[in-house]
Design a protein around this motif. Structure first.
Motif, PDB file in Angstrom:
ATOM      1  N   VAL A 204      11.769  17.535 -41.629  1.00 23.55           N
ATOM      2  CA  VAL A 204      11.949  16.862 -40.353  1.00 23.55           C
ATOM      3  C   VAL A 204      13.385  16.975 -39.895  1.00 23.55           C
ATOM      4  O   VAL A 204      13.675  17.194 -38.721  1.00 23.55           O
ATOM      5  N   ALA A 205      14.262  16.818 -40.827  1.00 24.97           N
ATOM      6  CA  ALA A 205      15.671  16.927 -40.478  1.00 24.97           C
ATOM      7  C   ALA A 205      15.953  18.295 -39.896  1.00 24.97           C
ATOM      8  O   ALA A 205      16.655  18.435 -38.891  1.00 24.97           O
ATOM      9  N   ALA A 206      15.394  19.270 -40.548  1.00 23.51           N
ATOM     10  CA  ALA A 206      15.624  20.625 -40.054  1.00 23.51           C
ATOM     11  C   ALA A 206      15.036  20.802 -38.663  1.00 23.51           C
ATOM     12  O   ALA A 206      15.654  21.390 -37.778  1.00 23.51           O
ATOM     13  N   VAL A 207      13.875  20.295 -38.501  1.00 18.52           N
ATOM     14  CA  VAL A 207      13.227  20.421 -37.191  1.00 18.52           C
ATOM     15  C   VAL A 207      14.046  19.710 -36.132  1.00 18.52           C
ATOM     16  O   VAL A 207      14.264  20.212 -35.035  1.00 18.52           O
ATOM     17  N   ASN A 208      14.498  18.559 -36.496  1.00 17.68           N
ATOM     18  CA  ASN A 208      15.302  17.809 -35.540  1.00 17.68           C
ATOM     19  C   ASN A 208      16.578  18.542 -35.204  1.00 17.68           C
ATOM     20  O   ASN A 208      17.026  18.570 -34.069  1.00 17.68           O
ATOM     21  N   PRO A 217       9.784  28.471 -38.246  1.00 19.39           N
ATOM     22  CA  PRO A 217       9.648  28.337 -39.693  1.00 19.39           C
ATOM     23  C   PRO A 217      10.816  28.947 -40.472  1.00 19.39           C
ATOM     24  O   PRO A 217      11.332  28.346 -41.414  1.00 19.39           O
ATOM     25  N   LYS A 218      11.237  30.087 -40.040  1.00 17.60           N
ATOM     26  CA  LYS A 218      12.296  30.735 -40.809  1.00 17.60           C
ATOM     27  C   LYS A 218      13.560  29.911 -40.783  1.00 17.60           C
ATOM     28  O   LYS A 218      14.219  29.686 -41.795  1.00 17.60           O
ATOM     29  N   LYS A 219      13.884  29.430 -39.608  1.00 11.76           N
ATOM     30  CA  LYS A 219      15.106  28.647 -39.487  1.00 11.76           C
ATOM     31  C   LYS A 219      14.988  27.333 -40.240  1.00 11.76           C
ATOM     32  O   LYS A 219      15.941  26.875 -40.871  1.00 11.76           O
ATOM     33  N   ILE A 220      13.822  26.775 -40.120  1.00 17.38           N
ATOM     34  CA  ILE A 220      13.615  25.513 -40.826  1.00 17.38           C
ATOM     35  C   ILE A 220      13.780  25.745 -42.314  1.00 17.38           C
ATOM     36  O   ILE A 220      14.427  24.973 -43.022  1.00 17.38           O
ATOM     37  N   LEU A 221      13.212  26.818 -42.740  1.00 18.63           N
ATOM     38  CA  LEU A 221      13.286  27.133 -44.158  1.00 18.63           C
ATOM     39  C   LEU A 221      14.744  27.262 -44.591  1.00 18.63           C
ATOM     40  O   LEU A 221      15.152  26.745 -45.626  1.00 18.63           O
ATOM     41  N   ASP A 222      15.485  27.948 -43.769  1.00 22.58           N
ATOM     42  CA  ASP A 222      16.887  28.130 -44.126  1.00 22.58           C
ATOM     43  C   ASP A 222      17.628  26.803 -44.167  1.00 22.58           C
ATOM     44  O   ASP A 222      18.409  26.547 -45.082  1.00 22.58           O
ATOM     45  N   LEU A 223      17.364  26.006 -43.210  1.00 21.77           N
ATOM     46  CA  LEU A 223      18.055  24.721 -43.162  1.00 21.77           C
ATOM     47  C   LEU A 223      17.675  23.839 -44.334  1.00 21.77           C
ATOM     48  O   LEU A 223      18.483  23.108 -44.862  1.00 21.77           O
ATOM     49  N   MET A 224      16.429  23.911 -44.655  1.00 22.77           N
ATOM     50  CA  MET A 224      15.962  23.048 -45.719  1.00 22.77           C
ATOM     51  C   MET A 224      16.565  23.461 -47.053  1.00 22.77           C
ATOM     52  O   MET A 224      16.834  22.640 -47.925  1.00 22.77           O
ATOM     53  N   ASN A 225      16.681  24.729 -47.173  1.00 24.89           N
ATOM     54  CA  ASN A 225      17.312  25.253 -48.377  1.00 24.89           C
ATOM     55  C   ASN A 225      16.647  24.742 -49.650  1.00 24.89           C
ATOM     56  O   ASN A 225      17.300  24.207 -50.544  1.00 24.89           O
ATOM     57  N   VAL A 226      15.388  24.898 -49.677  1.00 21.12           N
ATOM     58  CA  VAL A 226      14.654  24.452 -50.864  1.00 21.12           C
ATOM     59  C   VAL A 226      14.173  25.679 -51.607  1.00 21.12           C
ATOM     60  O   VAL A 226      13.555  26.564 -51.041  1.00 21.12           O
ATOM     61  N   GLU A 227      14.472  25.638 -52.831  1.00 18.23           N
ATOM     62  CA  GLU A 227      14.086  26.799 -53.629  1.00 18.23           C
ATOM     63  C   GLU A 227      12.587  26.903 -53.741  1.00 18.23           C
ATOM     64  O   GLU A 227      11.882  25.920 -53.811  1.00 18.23           O
ATOM     65  N   LYS A 228      12.158  28.058 -53.755  1.00 17.64           N
ATOM     66  CA  LYS A 228      10.740  28.327 -53.942  1.00 17.64           C
ATOM     67  C   LYS A 228       9.877  27.938 -52.760  1.00 17.64           C
ATOM     68  O   LYS A 228       8.673  28.074 -52.808  1.00 17.64           O
ATOM     69  N   HIS A 237       3.103  23.940 -42.706  1.00 14.44           N
ATOM     70  CA  HIS A 237       3.436  22.526 -42.601  1.00 14.44           C
ATOM     71  C   HIS A 237       3.833  22.188 -41.169  1.00 14.44           C
ATOM     72  O   HIS A 237       3.477  21.150 -40.630  1.00 14.44           O
ATOM     73  N   LEU A 238       4.550  23.098 -40.585  1.00 13.86           N
ATOM     74  CA  LEU A 238       4.987  22.890 -39.203  1.00 13.86           C
ATOM     75  C   LEU A 238       3.796  22.819 -38.268  1.00 13.86           C
ATOM     76  O   LEU A 238       3.731  22.003 -37.357  1.00 13.86           O
ATOM     77  N   GLN A 239       2.873  23.662 -38.543  1.00 16.13           N
ATOM     78  CA  GLN A 239       1.697  23.665 -37.689  1.00 16.13           C
ATOM     79  C   GLN A 239       0.975  22.332 -37.776  1.00 16.13           C
ATOM     80  O   GLN A 239       0.570  21.756 -36.789  1.00 16.13           O
ATOM     81  N   LYS A 240       0.837  21.881 -38.976  1.00 12.03           N
ATOM     82  CA  LYS A 240       0.157  20.622 -39.148  1.00 12.03           C
ATOM     83  C   LYS A 240       0.943  19.508 -38.495  1.00 12.03           C
ATOM     84  O   LYS A 240       0.384  18.606 -37.874  1.00 12.03           O
ATOM     85  N   PHE A 241       2.185  19.601 -38.673  1.00 13.41           N
ATOM     86  CA  PHE A 241       3.031  18.575 -38.101  1.00 13.41           C
ATOM     87  C   PHE A 241       2.891  18.571 -36.591  1.00 13.41           C
ATOM     88  O   PHE A 241       2.791  17.518 -35.972  1.00 13.41           O
ATOM     89  N   ARG A 242       2.882  19.721 -36.042  1.00  4.06           N
ATOM     90  CA  ARG A 242       2.757  19.824 -34.596  1.00  4.06           C
ATOM     91  C   ARG A 242       1.441  19.256 -34.125  1.00  4.06           C
ATOM     92  O   ARG A 242       1.371  18.557 -33.138  1.00  4.06           O
ATOM     93  N   LEU A 243       0.444  19.619 -34.863  1.00  5.69           N
ATOM     94  CA  LEU A 243      -0.864  19.124 -34.493  1.00  5.69           C
ATOM     95  C   LEU A 243      -0.865  17.616 -34.590  1.00  5.69           C
ATOM     96  O   LEU A 243      -1.428  16.917 -33.761  1.00  5.69           O
TER      97      LEU A 243
END
Lengths: 611, 151
Positions: A204-208, A217-228, A237-243
């Motif tokens: 969420v933080a990344a999305v915000n 998704p790619k940017k979110i992924l980068d921001l989140m910086n979570v391994e794996k 997840h984003l799709q679901k969130f959007r929905l």
């Protein structure tokens, strides 16, 4: 098909894949059924969307795939698609005579795995199993193989296997545990990501940060910086969130959205996983398991919500309680989401950062749970995910979500969001119950020391402008509002929340009080959670939960439960909450089974905090 | 006996080929026939009769609402459904008139088109009935239904 048969079928996947076909046109349905049989799938048909939802909610693990017509009189096919996707997280294929790209687009945006045109050819149907595999892979991160199926088959097998196993030993947590253990990175095949509250928060933080509209998704992924974490995980997840957001934005009850968004989301996701969100439990508890369909579930309107939680969009709520808690067993993935969602949900995604702020709880919760449940949850979630497909209640959850909003909104922190959904949906009696559940989550979350100061809650409320919830007031932990199942304040919602989980998945959970003690851990899984929950209600918070926790490592709920007990739950309007809980419990008890899972709400440590 | 069977079979074959050639049936119908097996010997007959029931029902619903011009939505959805089911069983002509009907609706000429739909489905019903009768005769005479390959 018996369990054994199921297992065999699993090994031969895609042969024996269980498909639910829905079409109001009897000619087409009959033909579709025959075509599917010729592909050697296990086919169940219905010409009513409502009936389909009931079947799905009744047992999440009963089906691997849903094929549905678009134009149906009792319910729009797209709506069904959405509900199934959110509540049960099953792949859905749309069927239509409309070849207009507009419809195809609609199908895709609503989450359909595929869109087939009538007349359907058998060649097309021969390949639909790929969607099951694909879905399993995407949603499971690090899911580990149970060693049941072939790696090759992918998740579908595993899931099926799991499902089967679950059926076999419904309350056998062991399996889940096994599975969970490896989830980390063992199976390259399906890595099911467990969207813990923490993870979701990051999301969420990344999305915000990126801005909701621009979040990729790619940017979110980068921001989140979570391994794996893969881009696909984030994307789904984003799709679901959007929905989820879309869904709640449509909800008239703004409040609900606000408070509940996170929770809601998580709940929803989780519900997908199997409503377990609360205590979902993967436990196949019984027919009632699926909240949605089963009456007992009712109270847990959140089913949908919970389900959602499980879904990526899952509001952090679920996780709040403790993803690991058995509850989430199923919805592991959602769990994470759940938590996060809460934060992200706030209707004002425009706020960007606000969302997160709004939900301090989730964070807390994450922490709380993270400790306990992470592992468990993951495992459970994975399991649950599979099993939760049938979020019975989930479908309701969504709609109920809006209605319930009340409860949800309350929980600025977290998961309350979820709660709201439930209470409303569920019968009046239950709401309390649900709230309890939620509260539990909340309490868990709240209890976590890291709980952000109430302030945040306030902010959250504000953010959630949408919901005029009375609870929006600054008091994040409005636990004391137990009285209003509707808008149970954070605390309250916690209680309600949990009930939700409880309600839906295992109405019986509550009834399991007795079991609780005995089973507390073990297989209590579904019930364990409930038991603990119940116990809580009965005021046995202390010992029980703890016991539960310890005994059921797997069960996320255990963890959650503890929280509940110690958490605000008790303290918070113990009286009121208790009443609610008790009432809900009663309801649940009468309902039956499901309760088992609820307790798992996992961690409603929030309750604790309430206190 | 054999000659009778052979005769019937030939008749059957010719008849079904003609149906395809005249456009009453299309490939989908042969797919449907392939789905029929020992386990489901009456599959095609069942499906086809379901289809005709649907046709009758939908057409009557539509004709009821057409004159009053009240429920266009229903008419549209009715013809849409008919289009879907006719294409699913391979009733080509029925499907085509359904498509034409949809277009008629666009220009507000619903009634005329509906009559066509009605005509076509009844025509097809008669033809298929004859076909099934032939099938029955073959079976009763101890023969097997020939697998006809439609090109």
């Amino acid at each position: 098909m018996t369990v054994e048969q199921n297992f065999e079928a699993l090994d031969q996947f895609p042969i024996g894949m269980r498909v639910l076909a829905v079409d109001d046109d009897q000619t087409c349905l009959r033909i579709l059924e025959s075509l599917l049989r010729h592909c050697q799938y296990n086919v169940t048909t219905t010409n009513q969307a409502q009936k389909a939802l009931e079947l799905l909610r009744e047992n999440k693990n009963k089906f691997d795939l849903v094929i549905s017509d678009v134009d149906m009189p009792d319910m729009d096919g797209f709506k069904l698609l959405e509900l199934v996707g959110l509540e049960m997280d099953l792949p859905v294929i749309m069927l239509s005579a409309h070849s207009d790209p507009k419809y195809v687009m609609k199908g895709v945006t609503h989450g359909a795995c595929d869109y087939l045109l009538k007349p359907v050819r058998i060649e097309e149907l021969k390949n639909i199993w790929q969607h099951v595999v694909r879905k399993n892979r995407g949603s499971n991160n690090g899911e580990k193989r149970d060693g049941s199926g072939n790696e090759g088959v992918g998740n579908s097998d595993q899931n099926s296997g799991r499902a089967n196993r679950k059926r076999k030993d419904q309350y056998n947590e062991d399996e889940d545990e096994e599975r969970d253990d490896n989830d980390d990175s063992s199976a390259a095949k399906k890595q099911r990501v467990v969207w813990t509250v923490e993870l979701h928060k990051k999301f969420v933080a990344a999305v915000n940060q990126l801005g909701y509209e621009k979040a990729m998704p790619k940017k979110i992924l980068d921001l989140m910086n979570v391994e794996k974490l893969t881009r696909e995980n984030v994307a789904s997840h984003l799709q679901k969130f959007r929905l989820y957001l879309k869904r709640i934005s449509g909800v008239t009850n703004q409040q609900a959205i606000m408070a509940n968004s996170d929770l809601h989301f998580l709940q929803m996701s989780s519900s997908l996983n199997g409503l377990d969100s609360f205590h979902h439990r993967p436990i196949p508890v019984g027919p009632g398991q699926f909240h949605g369909g089963a009456p007992p579930m009712r109270p847990f309107p959140s089913n949908g919500i919970l389900g959602r939680l499980n879904t990526p969009s899952g509001i952090g709520v679920r996780n709040l309680s403790s993803p690991p808690a058995g509850m989430f067993l199923q919805n592991q993935t959602d769990l994470g989401k759940f938590h996060h969602v809460s934060s992200s949900l706030p209707l004002n995604h425009s706020d960007g950062g606000n969302i997160l702020q709004g939900l301090p709880m989730p964070l807390e919760f994450d922490q709380l749970q993270a400790n306990n449940n992470n592992n468990n949850n993951n495992n459970n979630n994975i399991r649950n995910m599979n099993n939760n497909k049938s979020i019975a209640g989930s479908s309701m959850a969504f709609p109920s979500f809006s209605t319930h909003q009340n409860s949800l909104i309350r929980a600025p922190n977290n998961n309350l969001v979820v709660l709201d959904g439930h209470p409303q949906a569920s019968p009046p009696g239950f709401p309390g119950h649900q709230n309890n559940k939620r509260l539990e989550h909340w309490s868990n979350a709240v209890s976590s020391s890291t709980l952000p100061p109430p302030q945040t809650s306030n902010s959250i409320h504000h953010q959630f402008d949408v919901s005029p919830l009375p609870h929006s007031r600054p008091d994040p932990l409005e636990w004391n509002n137990v009285s209003s199942s509707y808008s149970i304040p954070f605390c309250d919602s916690a209680s309600t929340m949990s009930p939700q989980a409880l309600d839906t998945p295992n109405p019986g959970a509550f009834s399991r009080n007795t079991d609780f003690n005995s089973n507390a851990n073990a297989n209590a899984q579904p019930g364990g959670f409930y038991d603990s929950l119940q116990m809580r209600q009965s005021g046995n918070y202390g010992p029980t939960t703890d016991a539960m926790l310890s005994t059921n490592p797997k069960e996320g709920f255990v963890v959650g439960q503890q929280k509940l007990q110690s958490g605000g739950f008790m303290s918070a309007d113990a009286g009121s909450l208790d009443d609610i809980v008790n009432s809900t419990m009663k309801q649940e008890q009468s309902q039956g089974e499901l309760s088992g899972g609820d307790l798992g709400y996992g961690g409603f440590s929030s309750l604790r905090t309430c206190i | 006996m054999n000659t009778i069977v052979a005769q019937l079979q030939r008749q059957f074959q010719d008849y079904i080929v003609s149906l395809y050639q005249q456009g009453y049936l299309d490939n989908q119908f042969s797919e449907l026939r392939k789905l029929q097996d020992e386990g489901t010997p009456d599959f095609v007959a069942e499906v086809v009769s379901l289809f005709f029931d649907d046709c009758a029902k939908l057409i009557s619903n539509m004709s009821r609402s057409l004159p009053d011009n009240v429920d266009f939505k229903q008419v549209d959805s009715g013809v849409h459904q008919l289009k879907g089911s006719s294409s699913s069983i391979g009733a080509r002509r029925v499907k085509n008139v359904c498509i034409a009907f949809k277009e008629c609706c666009d220009v507000q000429n619903r009634e005329g088109c509906l009559q066509q739909v009605d005509y076509e489905y009844k025509m097809l019903k008669t033809k298929l009935q004859d076909l099934f009768n032939l099938e029955q005769q073959i079976l009763q005479a101890g023969g097997k239904i020939p697998q006809v390959d439609i090109n």
